[in-house]
Each structure stands twice: as structure tokens, then as C-alpha cells.
Enzyme design. Structure first.
Site, PDB file in Angstrom:
ATOM      1  N   GLU A   1       0.849  -1.210   0.000  1.00  0.00           N
ATOM      2  CA  GLU A   1       0.000   0.000   0.000  1.00  0.00           C
ATOM      3  C   GLU A   1       0.879   1.254   0.000  1.00  0.00           C
ATOM      4  OE1 GLU A   1      -3.250   0.049  -0.519  1.00  0.00           O
ATOM      5  OE2 GLU A   1      -3.144  -2.134  -0.564  1.00  0.00           O
TER       6      GLU A   1
ATOM      7  N   TRP B   1       1.732   1.807  -3.350  1.00  0.00           N
ATOM      8  CA  TRP B   1       0.729   2.540  -4.136  1.00  0.00           C
ATOM      9  C   TRP B   1       0.952   4.049  -4.000  1.00  0.00           C
ATOM     10  CZ3 TRP B   1      -2.524   1.640  -7.978  1.00  0.00           C
ATOM     11  CH2 TRP B   1      -2.889   0.324  -8.254  1.00  0.00           C
TER      12      TRP B   1
ATOM     13  N   TRP C   1     -15.449  12.731 -12.473  1.00  0.00           N
ATOM     14  CA  TRP C   1     -14.600  12.377 -11.319  1.00  0.00           C
ATOM     15  C   TRP C   1     -13.908  13.595 -10.706  1.00  0.00           C
ATOM     16  CZ3 TRP C   1      -9.409  13.537 -11.757  1.00  0.00           C
ATOM     17  CH2 TRP C   1      -8.866  13.656 -13.039  1.00  0.00           C
TER      18      TRP C   1
ATOM     19  N   TRP D   1      -8.839   8.776  -7.834  1.00  0.00           N
ATOM     20  CA  TRP D   1     -10.103   9.113  -8.524  1.00  0.00           C
ATOM     21  C   TRP D   1     -10.063   8.625  -9.964  1.00  0.00           C
ATOM     22  CZ3 TRP D   1     -14.924  10.418  -7.171  1.00  0.00           C
ATOM     23  CH2 TRP D   1     -15.134  10.792  -5.843  1.00  0.00           C
TER      24      TRP D   1
HETATM   25  C1  FAD Z   1     -11.274   8.049  -4.414  1.00  0.00           C
HETATM   26  C2  FAD Z   1     -10.072   7.940  -3.492  1.00  0.00           C
HETATM   27  C3  FAD Z   1      -9.409   9.089  -3.069  1.00  0.00           C
HETATM   28  C4  FAD Z   1      -8.286   8.988  -2.239  1.00  0.00           C
HETATM   29  N1  FAD Z   1      -7.652  10.140  -1.826  1.00  0.00           N
HETATM   30  C5  FAD Z   1      -6.546  10.049  -1.051  1.00  0.00           C
HETATM   31  C6  FAD Z   1      -5.864  11.225  -0.619  1.00  0.00           C
HETATM   32  O1  FAD Z   1      -6.226  12.362  -0.950  1.00  0.00           O
HETATM   33  N2  FAD Z   1      -4.777  11.076   0.182  1.00  0.00           N
HETATM   34  C7  FAD Z   1      -4.320   9.830   0.568  1.00  0.00           C
HETATM   35  O2  FAD Z   1      -3.326   9.760   1.297  1.00  0.00           O
HETATM   36  N3  FAD Z   1      -4.921   8.718   0.140  1.00  0.00           N
HETATM   37  C8  FAD Z   1      -6.023   8.772  -0.640  1.00  0.00           C
HETATM   38  N4  FAD Z   1      -6.654   7.621  -1.034  1.00  0.00           N
HETATM   39  C9  FAD Z   1      -6.026   6.319  -0.736  1.00  0.00           C
HETATM   40  C10 FAD Z   1      -6.459   5.638   0.564  1.00  0.00           C
HETATM   41  O3  FAD Z   1      -7.858   5.632   0.663  1.00  0.00           O
HETATM   42  C11 FAD Z   1      -5.880   6.307   1.812  1.00  0.00           C
HETATM   43  O4  FAD Z   1      -4.493   6.473   1.669  1.00  0.00           O
HETATM   44  C12 FAD Z   1      -6.115   5.439   3.054  1.00  0.00           C
HETATM   45  O5  FAD Z   1      -7.497   5.208   3.226  1.00  0.00           O
HETATM   46  C13 FAD Z   1      -5.564   6.153   4.265  1.00  0.00           C
HETATM   47  O6  FAD Z   1      -5.838   5.438   5.429  1.00  0.00           O
HETATM   48  P1  FAD Z   1      -4.683   4.693   6.200  1.00  0.00           P
HETATM   49  O7  FAD Z   1      -3.542   5.596   6.453  1.00  0.00           O
HETATM   50  O8  FAD Z   1      -5.310   4.048   7.387  1.00  0.00           O
HETATM   51  O9  FAD Z   1      -4.258   3.582   5.142  1.00  0.00           O
HETATM   52  P2  FAD Z   1      -3.449   2.222   5.335  1.00  0.00           P
HETATM   53  O10 FAD Z   1      -4.301   1.123   4.813  1.00  0.00           O
HETATM   54  O11 FAD Z   1      -2.939   2.089   6.693  1.00  0.00           O
HETATM   55  O12 FAD Z   1      -2.258   2.380   4.300  1.00  0.00           O
HETATM   56  C14 FAD Z   1      -0.961   2.890   4.667  1.00  0.00           C
HETATM   57  C15 FAD Z   1      -0.575   4.025   3.792  1.00  0.00           C
HETATM   58  O13 FAD Z   1      -0.437   3.591   2.451  1.00  0.00           O
HETATM   59  C16 FAD Z   1      -0.843   4.632   1.563  1.00  0.00           C
HETATM   60  N5  FAD Z   1      -1.977   4.149   0.766  1.00  0.00           N
HETATM   61  C17 FAD Z   1      -2.904   3.233   1.112  1.00  0.00           C
HETATM   62  N6  FAD Z   1      -3.764   3.032   0.100  1.00  0.00           N
HETATM   63  C18 FAD Z   1      -3.384   3.852  -0.897  1.00  0.00           C
HETATM   64  C19 FAD Z   1      -3.867   4.113  -2.208  1.00  0.00           C
HETATM   65  N7  FAD Z   1      -4.928   3.479  -2.712  1.00  0.00           N
HETATM   66  N8  FAD Z   1      -3.239   5.038  -2.940  1.00  0.00           N
HETATM   67  C20 FAD Z   1      -2.154   5.697  -2.485  1.00  0.00           C
HETATM   68  N9  FAD Z   1      -1.641   5.484  -1.251  1.00  0.00           N
HETATM   69  C21 FAD Z   1      -2.247   4.574  -0.479  1.00  0.00           C
HETATM   70  C22 FAD Z   1      -1.259   5.814   2.418  1.00  0.00           C
HETATM   71  O14 FAD Z   1      -0.171   6.692   2.546  1.00  0.00           O
HETATM   72  C23 FAD Z   1      -1.596   5.144   3.749  1.00  0.00           C
HETATM   73  O15 FAD Z   1      -1.454   5.997   4.848  1.00  0.00           O
HETATM   74  C24 FAD Z   1      -7.806   7.705  -1.842  1.00  0.00           C
HETATM   75  C25 FAD Z   1      -8.498   6.559  -2.268  1.00  0.00           C
HETATM   76  C26 FAD Z   1      -9.618   6.674  -3.078  1.00  0.00           C
HETATM   77  C27 FAD Z   1     -10.312   5.415  -3.525  1.00  0.00           C
END
Ligand code: FAD
Length: 473
Positions: free
Chosen positions: A275, A278, A359, A382
Site C-alpha cells: 500500500e 501505491w 470524477w 479518482w
Molecule cells: C477516491 C479515493 C481518493 C483517495 N484520496 C486520497 C488522498 O487524498 N490522500 C491519501 O493519502 N490517500 C487517498 N486515497 C487512498 C487511501 O484511501 C488512503 O491512503 C487510506 O485510506 C488512508 O488510510 P490509512 O492511512 O489508514 O491507510 P493504510 O491502509 O494504513 O495504508 C498505509 C498508507 O499507504 C498509503 N496508501 C494506502 N492506500 C493507498 C492508495 N490506494 N493510494 C495511495 N496510497 C495509499 C497511504 O499513505 C496510507 O497511509 C484515496 C483513495 C480513493 C479510492
């Protein structure tokens, strides 16, 4: 007091931490540090209200860690840095690079103009694990697909830099001339989020480290499964801290590796690291395709017949679409500045594919409301949901919000929390109250169209419309 010692400006941007901060580390090693934050009110991209709230508290936290020596200014960074360096006869400026297109261009320009004036300007790579300029295919072109990017590009490149501790000795320059107070930036003025967010989030470097420790102790094991369940505290919630640099991605990367070497099942740690991968991928896309926030990555989508319906868009923003899991997500966002990743995908798919709304409007709303609003991650995700992005979900894969709710929140722990109108609905009808017989609705005290909206669109009809629009491309 500072005679004979080198004084260096450290320009703070999205690196609100003392530990593993390369610019600060090198400046502190060289002598006295003048830490400076410049609020660029001329930038074309304005921060959303929630990000402004987070920024305000980030500044307060760092100011206090620096014994109230952070100097705060507004205006054009290049002019301000130049002015400060000249005024105090400072010959060294250090900062960590940013990979947002506008800032990247600005950084190069600033470095050049400072150097032309005889000022050494050093920029450090610290926001990402791998420099996006260096992760390219064997042909020297940018990756467009995630798996080869991460597996062949990242994991086969040099290992990321190991994080460093905070400076052993940090002496800050004693100067407050012309610096303004953090409050004077007005980031909280007319900001309606303050009360809500203050009870939910603790902003700062220590809070970020505490969150990481707690996640590793209680959340990393089982992450692969739990990360999809929005009612659980199954993800790290580090995204906003990573965005603002209260924690570095290197610190997270190596902490997870360390835990993995001890007792965490490899499937969970590698899933978490992917992740993080990503995040690297999103930045890589933005770095190579700077128009990602505005332009369809796949130009075929330029002809997509988007429709704009103000009423639908407002219902979506307010969590009043009549589709329970969508409303739960949008209300989580409105109440906490955060939304679980699984639900982000569901609400985004609903906006784009069931409501037929562009979007970019959804992306802008997230930008306004998310604590982790991030140009690269938000834009790339997005576009991923829209199907217009790099390595995106195919357009025809339309999330069914009824099945998604039933699968990932089967007893409605998450949905009932944010949509209390449906608290008494039996599980069977929770995600499709419009199908419930009248007596069930009555027992659950639900009156569709009165105390909970009837669905604003029919899911099957709107889905077929989206598929037809897609075929027309
Ligand atoms: C429509 C949409 C918009 C989003 N907008 C953002 C945004 O503006 N900022 C943002 O940081 N994330 C965004 N995300 C990705 C993701 O939803 C969040 O990073 C995640 O929910 C953050 O929660 P967490 O730190 O508990 O994630 P965890 O599951 O703990 O993941 C750890 C870290 O991995 C990174 N990560 C995880 N998933 C993704 C992903 N799909 N894409 C990129 N990095 C990821 C983040 O830095 C996150 O903190 C978006 C996802 C979607 C579907």
C-alpha cells in the site's frame, strides 16, 4: 552569540518533524538553524479547509518542538528566502523536495536564483522512498502499471535510505524580525471543522509515532483481511501524517520491516508495504504526468458524456443519496475528515458511474474535506475508480453498493453508526431498504422519503446508462 558559526535557513514545507528530516539534519550539523515556514498565498492550488486545519496544528506542534523558534511568513517563497538570506547574510539554504508539479518547478527555480546570488542551496530527497526520476522501465520510460512498477522498479532498486534520528544538537537562530504568529495566518478563521476535528485527531510528530507504534502492536497482524472492514480500526490511519511529513515514509517502511522480521505474518506486512508502494506509484504518475489532477490519463475519456446534476451532487456530498453505504461514507467524511479506503472506492464509483458526474468534482470535494488530501494520491485514485487512469479499474467494473455493504459491513456496525436512521433495520434489508416490506420498515421506524431518503437513482438503471455511455466512447 552566533559568530563564526554557519547559519543555515531550513525551509519547512511538508516535513513537520525533527527526526529523519534530512534538511534539518544537515543544517544542524553545519551550525545554527533558522527554521522558516512560508505560507504561499499566491499558489494556484489552494488548500482545502481540513488541510488548513491540519496545517495550523502542524505549525503549532513544530514551533513548540523548536522552542518557539519557527519563523512564519506569507508570500512568495523565492522572494522571502532571498530576502531573509540577504538580510542576515546567510549563505546556506536547505530544504526537502516536494514532488507536486508546481512546487517542483518552483524548487528548481529557487535553487538556481539563490545559487546565482552566491547562496548554497541544497535540496534533499525525503518525501518518498524512491526518487521518481529514477524508477523507470528498462527503456527509460515511466511505469504505467502498478505491479511491475513496485516489483521490478522499486523492489529491485537500491533499498530505501535508513531513517536518521533527530539532530543531537539543534541550535536555532535568535530572530523573530518580521515573523508573524501562526494564528495570523488565519487558517482557522471561518473554519467550521475546528471543533469536530479537535476531538478526533491529534496532530504532530509524537502523535504520528504513537499511531505507528500502536498500529504495529495491534493492527499490523491481520491487516490483509481487516483493512477492508470499515467498522474495524484495521488500517494505520497514518495518511495525513505522511502527507504533512509528521512521520517519514522511511520510518514507516523500516518499522514495518522490523516488525515483520519478528512476529508479524509476512502476508500482512507485505500487504501493508505494497500500500505504501501505491503511494509511491501515485507520486510517480504525478511526477511523470503533471496534468493528472485535471486531465484524463486515458484521453479516450475526454469524450465521456458526463452529466451534472446539482441536486444529486449535493445529496452525495451530504450523505443523503438513499444508498446506505454511500451515505455512511460521506457522513464519515463530513464528521471526521477521513473515510475508510474501501468506502472511498464505493462512494467514488457511485458518483462517477451511477450519478454520471465527472470524477474531477468528486476529487475536488475530497480535496476540501480530507485530512489526508494529497494531490498525487487523490488524483490517481479518482482516476483509478473512474477507469480513466493508469492501471485503472476497468470502467465496466461498477461497484454494487448493496453487495459491497453486505460483504464488508455485514451487520452494519459502520453503516448504522453514521446512518442512525437505519439503526433498527434488520441486516437483510439494511443495504436495500427500498426492498423492505412495509411492516419491516415500520418496525424499524424507517419512512423512506421522510426520515431517510428514497434512493436518488435506481442502481440497475443508472449502471446500464453508465455502461452505454462508456460503450459510446
Ligand atoms: C477516491 C479515493 C481518493 C483517495 N484520496 C486520497 C488522498 O487524498 N490522500 C491519501 O493519502 N490517500 C487517498 N486515497 C487512498 C487511501 O484511501 C488512503 O491512503 C487510506 O485510506 C488512508 O488510510 P490509512 O492511512 O489508514 O491507510 P493504510 O491502509 O494504513 O495504508 C498505509 C498508507 O499507504 C498509503 N496508501 C494506502 N492506500 C493507498 C492508495 N490506494 N493510494 C495511495 N496510497 C495509499 C497511504 O499513505 C496510507 O497511509 C484515496 C483513495 C480513493 C479510492
Amino acid at each position: 552569540m552566533h559568530e563564526g558559526l554557519q547559519v543555515s535557513i531550513v525551509w519547512i514545507r511538508k516535513d513537520f518533524r525533527l527526526s529523519d528530516n534530512l534538511a534539518l539534519h544537515h543544517a544542524a550539523k553545519a551550525g545554527i538553524v533558522l527554521p522558516v515556514f512560508i505560507y504561499n498565498d499566491t499558489a494556484s492550488l489552494k488548500m482545502g479547509s481540513v488541510s488548513q486545519w491540519w496545517l495550523h496544528h502542524s505549525l503549532k506542534d513544530l514551533h513548540s518542538s523548536l522552542e518557539n523558534k519557527l519563523q512564519v511568513y506569507t508570500g512568495n517563497p523565492e522572494e522571502k528566502l532571498f530576502e531573509l538570506a540577504t538580510k542576515h547574510n546567510i549563505k546556506h539554504v536547505y530544504f526537502n523536495s516536494s514532488y507536486e508539479p508546481e512546487q517542483l518547478a518552483q524548487d528548481k527555480f529557487i535553487q538556481k536564483s539563490l545559487q546565482n546570488a552566491g547562496i548554497v542551496c541544497e535540496i534533499f530527497h525525503s518525501q518518498l522512498l524512491w526518487d521518481p526520476a529514477k524508477i523507470v522501465t528498462g527503456y527509460g520510460t515511466p511505469y504505467k502499471v502498478y505491479t511491475p512498477f513496485y516489483q521490478n522498479g522499486c523492489l529491485h532498486a537500491d533499498a530505501p535510505r535508513f531513517p536518521i534520528a533527530k539532530p543531537e544538537k539543534l541550535v536555532c537562530y535568535n530572530n523573530t524580525q518580521n515573523s508573524i504568529s501562526i494564528d495570523a495566518l488565519g487558517l482557522l478563521e471561518n473554519n467550521t471543522w475546528n471543533e469536530k476535528l479537535s476531538t478526533i485527531w491529534t496532530v504532530g510528530e509524537k502523535a504520528a509515532q504513537d499511531r505507528l507504534k500502536s498500529f504495529i502492536a495491534h493492527g499490523l497482524e491481520g491487516y490483509k483481511e481487516n483493512r477492508n472492514i470499515p467498522s474495524l480500526d484495521g488500517t494505520s490511519r497514518l495518511s495525513a501524517y505522511l502527507h504533512f511529513g509528521q512521520i517519514s515514509v522511511n520510518q514507516v517502511w523500516y518499522a514495518v520491516h522490523k516488525a515483520s522480521a519478528k512476529n508479524i505474518p509476512v502476508q500482512d506486512s507485505s500487504c501493508y508495504l505494497s500500500e505504501i508502494g501505491w503511494r509511491e506509484f501515485c507520486y510517480n504518475l504525478l511526477f511523470n504526468f503533471p496534468e493528472l489532477p485535471h486531465k484524463n490519463f486515458n484521453a479516450k475519456f475526454d469524450a465521456f458524456p458526463w452529466v451534472y446534476n446539482e441536486e444529486f451532487f449535493t445529496a452525495w456530498k451530504q450523505g443523503n443519496t438513499g444508498i446506505p453505504i454511500v451515505d455512511a461514507g460521506m457522513r464519515e467524511l463530513a464528521q471526521t475528515g477521513y473515510m475508510h479506503n474501501r468506502v472511498r472506492m464505493i462512494v467514488a464509483s457511485f458518483l462517477i458511474k451511477n450519478l454520471g458526474i465527472d470524477w474531477r468534482l468528486g476529487k475536488d470535494w475530497f480535496w476540501e474535506c480530507l485530512v489526508d488530501a494529497d494531490l498525487a494520491n487523490n488524483s490517481a485514485n479518482w482516476q483509478w475508480v473512474a477507469g480513466s487512469g493508469a492501471d485503472a479499474a476497468p470502467f465496466f467494473r461498477i461497484f454494487n453498493p448493496v453487495l459491497q455493504g453486505e460483504k464488508f459491513d455485514p451487520h452494519g456496525l459502520y453503516t448504522r453508526k453514521y446512518v442512525p436512521e437505519l439503526a433498527l433495520m434488520p441486516d437483510k434489508y439494511l443495504y436495500k431498504p427500498w426492498m423492505a416490506p412495509a411492516n419491516i420498515l415500520k418496525q424499524a421506524c424507517v419512512s423512506l422519503g421522510k426520515n431517510y431518503p428514497a434512493p436518488i437513482v435506481e442502481l440497475d438503471v443508472s449502471r446500464n446508462k453508465a455502461l452505454a455511455a462508456y460503450k459510446s466512447l
